[in-house]
Scaffold this active site. Structure first.
Site, mmCIF file in Angstrom:
data_model
loop_
_atom_site.group_PDB
_atom_site.id
_atom_site.type_symbol
_atom_site.label_atom_id
_atom_site.label_comp_id
_atom_site.label_asym_id
_atom_site.label_seq_id
_atom_site.Cartn_x
_atom_site.Cartn_y
_atom_site.Cartn_z
ATOM 1 N N LYS A 91 0.857 -1.185 0.000
ATOM 2 C CA LYS A 91 0.000 0.000 0.000
ATOM 3 C C LYS A 91 0.887 1.226 0.000
ATOM 4 O O LYS A 91 1.812 1.332 0.823
ATOM 5 C CB LYS A 91 -0.870 0.004 1.278
ATOM 6 N N LYS A 115 5.527 3.283 8.283
ATOM 7 C CA LYS A 115 4.383 4.165 8.527
ATOM 8 C C LYS A 115 3.089 3.353 8.577
ATOM 9 O O LYS A 115 2.276 3.509 9.492
ATOM 10 C CB LYS A 115 4.311 5.176 7.375
ATOM 11 N N LYS A 127 5.390 1.723 -3.061
ATOM 12 C CA LYS A 127 5.353 3.078 -3.623
ATOM 13 C C LYS A 127 5.637 2.962 -5.105
ATOM 14 O O LYS A 127 6.316 2.038 -5.532
ATOM 15 C CB LYS A 127 6.439 3.949 -2.975
ATOM 16 N N GLY A 166 -2.596 8.405 -4.242
ATOM 17 C CA GLY A 166 -1.919 9.600 -4.739
ATOM 18 C C GLY A 166 -0.660 9.917 -3.961
ATOM 19 O O GLY A 166 -0.370 9.347 -2.911
ATOM 20 N N ASP A 167 0.117 10.840 -4.488
ATOM 21 C CA ASP A 167 1.284 11.433 -3.827
ATOM 22 C C ASP A 167 1.571 12.703 -4.646
ATOM 23 O O ASP A 167 0.660 13.209 -5.330
ATOM 24 C CB ASP A 167 2.473 10.443 -3.819
ATOM 25 N N SER A 378 -6.877 5.922 3.789
ATOM 26 C CA SER A 378 -6.918 5.003 2.645
ATOM 27 C C SER A 378 -7.366 3.617 3.098
ATOM 28 O O SER A 378 -8.145 2.944 2.418
ATOM 29 C CB SER A 378 -5.540 4.901 1.982
HETATM 30 P P1 NDP Z 1 1.151 17.904 -4.154
HETATM 31 O O1 NDP Z 1 1.615 17.536 -5.511
HETATM 32 O O2 NDP Z 1 -0.285 18.082 -3.907
HETATM 33 O O3 NDP Z 1 1.877 19.251 -3.667
HETATM 34 C C1 NDP Z 1 3.253 19.351 -3.607
HETATM 35 C C2 NDP Z 1 3.577 20.768 -3.173
HETATM 36 O O4 NDP Z 1 4.960 20.862 -2.852
HETATM 37 C C3 NDP Z 1 3.334 21.783 -4.279
HETATM 38 O O5 NDP Z 1 2.888 22.989 -3.704
HETATM 39 C C4 NDP Z 1 4.725 21.966 -4.885
HETATM 40 O O6 NDP Z 1 4.921 23.201 -5.542
HETATM 41 C C5 NDP Z 1 5.543 21.913 -3.628
HETATM 42 N N1 NDP Z 1 6.948 21.604 -3.859
HETATM 43 C C6 NDP Z 1 7.494 20.656 -4.633
HETATM 44 N N2 NDP Z 1 8.821 20.668 -4.529
HETATM 45 C C7 NDP Z 1 9.122 21.649 -3.657
HETATM 46 C C8 NDP Z 1 10.309 22.163 -3.121
HETATM 47 N N3 NDP Z 1 11.490 21.644 -3.475
HETATM 48 N N4 NDP Z 1 10.236 23.189 -2.226
HETATM 49 C C9 NDP Z 1 9.058 23.702 -1.866
HETATM 50 N N5 NDP Z 1 7.886 23.265 -2.352
HETATM 51 C C10 NDP Z 1 7.923 22.250 -3.228
HETATM 52 O O7 NDP Z 1 1.766 16.795 -3.179
HETATM 53 P P2 NDP Z 1 1.243 16.362 -1.723
HETATM 54 O O8 NDP Z 1 0.809 17.543 -0.957
HETATM 55 O O9 NDP Z 1 0.345 15.210 -1.879
HETATM 56 O O10 NDP Z 1 2.604 15.787 -1.097
HETATM 57 C C11 NDP Z 1 3.527 16.610 -0.388
HETATM 58 C C12 NDP Z 1 4.425 15.725 0.465
HETATM 59 O O11 NDP Z 1 3.630 14.971 1.376
HETATM 60 C C13 NDP Z 1 5.261 14.686 -0.296
HETATM 61 O O12 NDP Z 1 6.486 14.501 0.378
HETATM 62 C C14 NDP Z 1 4.426 13.419 -0.172
HETATM 63 O O13 NDP Z 1 5.207 12.253 -0.320
HETATM 64 C C15 NDP Z 1 3.900 13.582 1.252
HETATM 65 N N6 NDP Z 1 2.706 12.823 1.596
HETATM 66 C C16 NDP Z 1 1.572 12.899 0.847
HETATM 67 C C17 NDP Z 1 0.439 12.199 1.228
HETATM 68 C C18 NDP Z 1 -0.852 12.304 0.497
HETATM 69 O O14 NDP Z 1 -1.827 11.678 0.929
HETATM 70 N N7 NDP Z 1 -0.950 13.070 -0.591
HETATM 71 C C19 NDP Z 1 0.440 11.322 2.403
HETATM 72 C C20 NDP Z 1 1.666 11.378 3.173
HETATM 73 C C21 NDP Z 1 2.751 12.093 2.755
HETATM 74 P P3 NDP Z 1 4.690 23.355 -7.131
HETATM 75 O O15 NDP Z 1 3.215 23.576 -7.289
HETATM 76 O O16 NDP Z 1 5.524 24.528 -7.485
HETATM 77 O O17 NDP Z 1 5.155 22.090 -7.756
HETATM 78 O O1 2IT Z 2 3.106 8.915 1.551
HETATM 79 C C1 2IT Z 2 1.946 8.501 1.751
HETATM 80 O O2 2IT Z 2 1.622 7.978 2.824
HETATM 81 C C2 2IT Z 2 0.953 8.658 0.686
HETATM 82 N N1 2IT Z 2 1.275 9.244 -0.341
HETATM 83 C C3 2IT Z 2 -0.430 8.100 0.843
HETATM 84 C C4 2IT Z 2 -0.445 6.622 0.581
HETATM 85 C C5 2IT Z 2 -1.803 5.969 0.521
HETATM 86 O O3 2IT Z 2 -1.810 4.797 0.142
HETATM 87 O O4 2IT Z 2 -2.823 6.577 0.856
#
Ligand code: NDP
Ligand code: 2IT
Length: 446
Positions: A91, A115, A127, A166-167, A378
């Site tokens: 997952k 996690k 992943k 998603g990610d 999820s």
């Molecule tokens: P999104 O694609 O929705 O958003 C990413 C954001 O980060 C955008 O605003 C992007 O800006 C910005 N960004 C990318 N690179 C940089 C950088 N080097 N410095 C500053 N800002 C940056 O992704 P998520 O919000 O889903 O994911 C963000 C983080 O959280 C990742 O590390 C992901 O692995 C983690 N995560 C996500 C989960 C989820 O459910 N979505 C769950 C757990 C962890 P721009 O628009 O300019 O690209």
């Molecule tokens: O980093 C993360 O935990 C995620 N991008 C969400 C993973 C998921 O299966 O919901």
């Protein structure tokens, strides 16, 4: 001093995967905090447990050909790292970003395994993703890419085998296209992907879950240490799914959100960032955060994403990318009086930054615990799909809050037992690892 078995496995890993620095960083952080566990479990070494744990069970690498709106053909590389299935189906999310490499997905899959274990749900770790860049692509181009990627991926995933989500770069639009193609190819409805839209099997509160969960855990950590989140000033990096919903929950908790960023720069708004404006720009229009001051009629924009860590704040919440907060930024935050740091992103703090925060007595929650709310919901989406039910928003959100509180209790208790009371990094690594280790030991040495 690291346990001798751990030191040996780490050094072998470092010579074998010297070309995967992010994977080595994640492995190093995890392995070094496991010493007290291995000192008590010599049977783990006899069973070759660590040598098995650090290698993914399976890695899929494939090409994704697609055609742009002008009729020109392109090829991207895509991957699925099926890291560990000891406690449940693989997952974890899919990332679309030009920086994606196998090494980055291996670091993410390793962290995902611990996690998912910490959530208390029966989820293995995986992943995937591609070096495809959705920025600047039309909806139709993104759709054709997603369909082509699924033409290969569908044969490796399923509700009981491997469940992507998603990610970075993969949100509601991409999940819809991916899921549509999965269903066309397999004729299967159900839970093979999470983060689905509410009209076709998604869960209430999955969109908000990672960000909300981050703030529930931050609140629990502060309360446990005698602090009140209300009235604190917070700086967030990123302005994507995690950052926006974390900031929304923070505002509800009485926190003042003074800054957010994207990959090019950051906004500073002492009056409190207007999240409706950020949602409109970043989620709806897929624009730049630099547009905020003109649209909100207040605040200022500065070029350079890392400048956000130069602002004085009580809470720093990195929610964007790995290694976005380095030792220099950490030193600046500490000098400016930061009280707590919680990782919304995966591994956003470098090893040096983490060590500086911990040595300075700043409360620090690592991503494996702090951002586990997304994958936890999820798992609730998978449960609802199996039951053919849709739970109400408040029911899912309430469950999320309980899960985050339980995760904090677990990492805090484990830190006290094996390390030092506030070493929540070790607490998360050890608690997450022990459950996977027990399941691997029980299932035999193959
Ligand atoms: P999104 O694609 O929705 O958003 C990413 C954001 O980060 C955008 O605003 C992007 O800006 C910005 N960004 C990318 N690179 C940089 C950088 N080097 N410095 C500053 N800002 C940056 O992704 P998520 O919000 O889903 O994911 C963000 C983080 O959280 C990742 O590390 C992901 O692995 C983690 N995560 C996500 C989960 C989820 O459910 N979505 C769950 C757990 C962890 P721009 O628009 O300019 O690209
Ligand atoms: O980093 C993360 O935990 C995620 N991008 C969400 C993973 C998921 O299966 O919901």
């Amino acid at each position: 001093m690291a346990n001798a078995y751990i030191a040996r496995v780490l050094s072998e890993l470092e010579s074998r995967y010297y070309h995967e620095p992010e994977f080595l960083q994640a492995a190093r952080e995890m392995l070094l905090s496991l010493s007290p566990v291995f000192d008590q479990h010599p049977e783990f070494e006899r069973a070759g447990l660590l040598e098995r744990f650090v290698e993914p069970e399976r890695v899929l690498i494939f090409r994704v050909p697609w055609v742009d709106d002008a009729g020109r053909a392109h090829v991207n590389r895509a991957y699925r790292v099926q890291f560990n299935s000891a406690i449940g189906p693989y997952k974890g999310g899919l990332r679309f970003h030009p920086s994606v490499t196998l090494g980055i997905l291996k670091f993410l899959a390793l962290e995902q395994t611990l996690k998912n274990s910490l959530t208390g749900m029966p989820l293995g770790g995986g992943k995937g993703g591609s070096d495809f860049d959705p920025k600047g692509k039309s909806d139709n181009e993104v759709m054709r890419f997603c369909q082509s990627m699924m033409n290969e991926l569908y044969r490796h995933i399923g509700a009981d085998t491997d469940v992507p989500a998603g990610d970075v770069g993969v949100g509601a639009r991409e999940i819809g296209y991916l899921y549509g193609q999965f269903k066309r190819l397999t004729a299967l409805n159900g839970g093979a992907i999470t983060g689905k839209g509410l009209s076709y099997g998604g869960s209430q509160a999955r969109t908000e879950a990672t960000g909300y969960g981050l703030m529930y855990l931050t609140d629990a950590m502060l309360r446990h240490n005698g602090m009140d989140i209300q009235g604190m000033r917070a700086v967030f990096s990123g302005s994507g799914n995690v950052s926006i919903y974390a900031a929304e929950k923070a505002a509800q908790q009485g926190v003042r959100v003074i800054a957010m960023s994207d990959s090019l720069g950051f906004i500073h708004d002492e009056a409190g960032v207007d999240l409706n404006v950020v949602k409109q720009i970043k989620l709806k229009e897929r624009g730049r955060i630099s547009e905020y001051p003109a649209r909100a009629g207040r605040g200022a924009y500065r070029e350079g994403a890392s400048g956000v860590w130069e602002l004085a704040c009580d809470l720093a919440l990195p929610c964007a990318m790995q290694n976005e907060l380095d030792g220099r930024s950490a030193a600046r935050l500490i000098a400016n009086g930061v009280r707590a740091v919680a990782e919304g992103a995966n591994m956003p703090c470098t090893l040096e930054a983490t060590a500086l925060f911990q040595d300075a007595g700043v409360l620090f929650a690592s991503g494996k615990a702090a951002n586990a709310g997304g994958v936890a919901v999820s798992a609730l989406e998978m449960s609802q799909n199996s039951q053919r039910l849709s739970w109400r928003f408040d029911a899912v959100d309430g469950e999320l809050r309980d899960i985050m509180n339980r995760i904090f209790d677990t990492i805090s208790r484990t830190a006290r037992q094996y390390a030092t009371p506030q070493d929540y990094v070790a607490g998360a690594n050890i608690a997450g690892f022990l459950k996977v280790a027990e399941a691997m030991m029980a299932q035999g040495q193959v």
